[in-house]
Design a protein around this motif. Structure first.
Motif, short mmCIF file in Angstrom:
data_model
loop_
_atom_site.label_atom_id
_atom_site.label_comp_id
_atom_site.label_asym_id
_atom_site.label_seq_id
_atom_site.Cartn_x
_atom_site.Cartn_y
_atom_site.Cartn_z
N ILE A 175 -3.40 -12.17 -5.86
CA ILE A 175 -4.18 -11.14 -5.82
C ILE A 175 -4.00 -9.90 -7.16
CG2 ILE A 175 -5.51 -9.06 -5.85
CD1 ILE A 175 -6.28 -11.01 -2.98
N LEU A 176 -3.64 -9.45 -8.33
CA LEU A 176 -3.11 -8.23 -8.99
C LEU A 176 -4.08 -7.77 -9.31
CD1 LEU A 176 0.04 -10.32 -11.69
CD2 LEU A 176 0.38 -9.01 -9.54
N PRO A 177 -4.03 -6.60 -8.37
CA PRO A 177 -5.11 -5.47 -9.41
C PRO A 177 -5.12 -5.09 -10.60
CG PRO A 177 -4.37 -5.02 -6.92
CD PRO A 177 -3.27 -5.82 -7.70
N ASP A 193 0.30 0.70 -6.09
CA ASP A 193 0.06 0.47 -5.27
C ASP A 193 1.09 -0.04 -3.91
OD1 ASP A 193 -0.02 -1.94 -5.60
OD2 ASP A 193 -1.90 -2.36 -5.48
N ASN A 194 1.82 0.40 -4.46
CA ASN A 194 3.31 0.15 -3.61
C ASN A 194 2.98 -1.65 -3.23
OD1 ASN A 194 5.66 0.46 -2.34
ND2 ASN A 194 5.20 0.78 -0.22
N SER A 195 2.49 -2.34 -4.05
CA SER A 195 2.54 -4.17 -4.06
C SER A 195 4.13 -4.87 -4.96
CB SER A 195 0.84 -4.75 -4.69
OG SER A 195 1.21 -4.35 -5.33
N ARG A 196 4.84 -5.29 -4.53
CA ARG A 196 5.67 -6.20 -4.78
C ARG A 196 5.63 -7.68 -5.02
NH1 ARG A 196 8.85 -2.98 -0.04
NH2 ARG A 196 7.98 -1.08 -0.06
N VAL A 197 6.07 -7.87 -6.30
CA VAL A 197 6.20 -9.55 -6.32
C VAL A 197 7.91 -9.83 -6.35
CG1 VAL A 197 5.86 -11.12 -8.26
CG2 VAL A 197 4.69 -9.90 -8.50
#
Length: 143
Positions: free
Chosen positions: A49-51, A71-75
């Motif tokens: 999921i990539l907002p 949002d501090n998400s990482r790939v």
């Protein structure tokens, strides 16, 4: 996460807002990259999921993060379809994703390879915004 603006030039139209942010892992500052670029480089993007938010491209070869978001998400590296030349120190790393030019190709005939990319760029034959993990033109990555 620090966010600001910076100048960017590219051979392709760029829809990002010229922002930069600090990588949550290494604390260094990196430029924004389009969500479309991130989507095209993720392995099995339907599973991630990539907002809708700004994403940033970390070039540090010692950092496992490739993209990060506000949002501090990482790939991470292992979530991508292929290795990222900008994060590699290998002699056979990819430099130009549009025309499949590796560093080893450039070392054989640097001026000819770079001139080829310049000519193709002038003809709008490149697709850097999608094909290059940085979302930018590769010409700055040529040695």
């Amino acid at each position: 996460m620090r966010i600001g603006t910076a100048d960017m030039t590219s051979c392709t139209s760029n829809t990002t807002a010229n922002r930069f942010a600090t990588c949550p892992v290494n604390g260094k500052t990196y430029r924004e990259v389009g969500r479309k670029t991130v989507m095209h480089h993720i392995r099995k993007p339907w599973n991630k999921i990539l907002p809708e938010q700004p994403y940033y491209f970390c070039t540090d070869s010692d950092c496992n993060v490739v993209y990060f978001a506000e949002d501090n998400s990482r790939v991470l590296r292992n979530e991508l379809r292929e290795s990222v030349g900008q994060k590699s120190t290998l002699p056979n790393r990819m430099i130009c994703y549009c025309f499949d030019i590796k560093l080893s190709d450039i070392q054989k005939n640097p001026q000819q390879r770079k001139q080829f990319v310049i000519e193709q760029t002038k003809k709008s034959q490149c697709d850097c915004q999608t094909r290059n993990p940085s979302g930018k033109c590769c010409l700055k990555d040529f040695p």
